[in-house]
Design a protein around this motif. Structure first.
Motif, PDB file in Angstrom:
ATOM      1  N   ASP A  62       3.216  -7.569   0.469  1.00  0.00           N
ATOM      2  CA  ASP A  62       2.294  -6.484   0.796  1.00  0.00           C
ATOM      3  C   ASP A  62       3.071  -5.405   1.548  1.00  0.00           C
ATOM      4  O   ASP A  62       3.824  -5.719   2.468  1.00  0.00           O
ATOM      5  CB  ASP A  62       1.155  -6.979   1.699  1.00  0.00           C
ATOM      6  CG  ASP A  62       0.382  -8.125   1.078  1.00  0.00           C
ATOM      7  OD1 ASP A  62       0.044  -8.029  -0.105  1.00  0.00           O
ATOM      8  OD2 ASP A  62       0.106  -9.118   1.792  1.00  0.00           O
ATOM      9  N   SER A  64       2.961  -0.813   2.582  1.00  0.00           N
ATOM     10  CA  SER A  64       2.197   0.431   2.555  1.00  0.00           C
ATOM     11  C   SER A  64       3.117   1.626   2.360  1.00  0.00           C
ATOM     12  O   SER A  64       4.210   1.668   2.901  1.00  0.00           O
ATOM     13  CB  SER A  64       1.429   0.621   3.866  1.00  0.00           C
ATOM     14  OG  SER A  64       0.442  -0.361   3.991  1.00  0.00           O
ATOM     15  N   ARG A  66       2.967   5.747   2.892  1.00  0.00           N
ATOM     16  CA  ARG A  66       2.179   6.754   3.601  1.00  0.00           C
ATOM     17  C   ARG A  66       2.191   8.086   2.855  1.00  0.00           C
ATOM     18  O   ARG A  66       3.233   8.533   2.377  1.00  0.00           O
ATOM     19  CB  ARG A  66       2.725   7.000   5.011  1.00  0.00           C
ATOM     20  CG  ARG A  66       2.700   5.796   5.929  1.00  0.00           C
ATOM     21  CD  ARG A  66       1.295   5.483   6.368  1.00  0.00           C
ATOM     22  NE  ARG A  66       1.197   4.424   7.348  1.00  0.00           N
ATOM     23  CZ  ARG A  66       1.346   3.131   7.113  1.00  0.00           C
ATOM     24  NH1 ARG A  66       1.666   2.711   5.929  1.00  0.00           N
ATOM     25  NH2 ARG A  66       1.172   2.244   8.075  1.00  0.00           N
ATOM     26  N   SER A 107      -3.148  -1.519  -5.772  1.00  0.00           N
ATOM     27  CA  SER A 107      -2.999  -0.683  -4.580  1.00  0.00           C
ATOM     28  C   SER A 107      -4.354  -0.108  -4.199  1.00  0.00           C
ATOM     29  O   SER A 107      -5.214   0.093  -5.058  1.00  0.00           O
ATOM     30  CB  SER A 107      -1.994   0.454  -4.844  1.00  0.00           C
ATOM     31  OG  SER A 107      -2.448   1.267  -5.910  1.00  0.00           O
ATOM     32  N   GLU A 112      -5.936   6.378   7.527  1.00  0.00           N
ATOM     33  CA  GLU A 112      -5.626   5.741   8.806  1.00  0.00           C
ATOM     34  C   GLU A 112      -6.110   6.594   9.971  1.00  0.00           C
ATOM     35  O   GLU A 112      -6.685   6.087  10.920  1.00  0.00           O
ATOM     36  CB  GLU A 112      -4.124   5.535   8.947  1.00  0.00           C
ATOM     37  CG  GLU A 112      -3.580   4.520   8.002  1.00  0.00           C
ATOM     38  CD  GLU A 112      -2.108   4.321   8.229  1.00  0.00           C
ATOM     39  OE1 GLU A 112      -1.718   3.152   8.365  1.00  0.00           O
ATOM     40  OE2 GLU A 112      -1.359   5.311   8.276  1.00  0.00           O
ATOM     41  N   ALA A 131      -2.765   5.646   4.044  1.00  0.00           N
ATOM     42  CA  ALA A 131      -1.910   4.501   3.733  1.00  0.00           C
ATOM     43  C   ALA A 131      -2.331   3.971   2.369  1.00  0.00           C
ATOM     44  O   ALA A 131      -3.512   3.692   2.144  1.00  0.00           O
ATOM     45  CB  ALA A 131      -2.049   3.413   4.786  1.00  0.00           C
ATOM     46  N   ALA A 133      -2.022   0.878   0.470  1.00  0.00           N
ATOM     47  CA  ALA A 133      -1.640  -0.529   0.594  1.00  0.00           C
ATOM     48  C   ALA A 133      -1.322  -1.069  -0.797  1.00  0.00           C
ATOM     49  O   ALA A 133      -2.155  -1.007  -1.699  1.00  0.00           O
ATOM     50  CB  ALA A 133      -2.768  -1.328   1.236  1.00  0.00           C
TER      51      ALA A 133
END
Length: 153
Positions: A62, A64, A66, A107, A112, A131, A133
């Motif tokens: 996992d 992220s 940005r 995804s 955030e 973000a 993910a």
């Protein structure tokens, strides 16, 4: 991600979905001279972890990515409305193909933090950190697993 956002923000579809919204310039990393309207994709993945097996013997990775959206304008309402259009467009660009052209298994975008503030030039800056993910399953190549398994015997 950059090519996807370049295509989205440069398209007539963006103009039709978000009329009267200034198109942003898309950057990989942050520009040295910030334009008033831009989207920056952070090229450094700052969070990554492995988690439980997605399938027998294969952990899930996992991480992220940005995406930062910025809009600067003399009117706070214009800066805010532009930022909302940018964040909505980024969400839709990710959700239109959650596998990111096969780069990940899935995804999900999330905001955030976001907000507006006046600066010393009496302009308002609206900014959001999104973000994306990402999840990749069965990350370990079979050849590597074979080497590790042989060394365990």
């Amino acid at each position: 991600m950059k090519s996807r956002l370049d295509a989205l923000f440069g398209s007539e579809t963006f103009a039709s979905l978000y009329p009267d919204t200034q198109r942003p310039k898309v950057y990989l990393g942050f520009p040295t001279n910030e334009p008033p309207f831009y989207v920056a994709i952070d090229e450094v993945i700052d969070t990554a972890a492995s988690s439980g097996a997605a399938s027998m013997g294969h952990a899930r990775i996992d991480f992220s990515v940005r995406v930062w959206c910025f809009a600067r304008h003399a009117k706070q309402e214009t800066a805010s409305d532009t930022l909302l259009a940018y964040t909505d467009a980024v969400f839709k660009a990710v959700l239109a193909d959650q596998r990111l052209n096969g780069a990940v298994d899935n995804s999900f975008p999330e905001i955030e933090t976001a907000g507006t503030a006046a600066d010393s030039s009496k302009r308002y800056t609206a900014a959001a950190s999104i973000a994306v993910a990402c999840h990749v399953y069965s990350q370990c190549p079979a050849e590597l697993m074979e080497v590790v398994n042989e060394s365990n015997q």
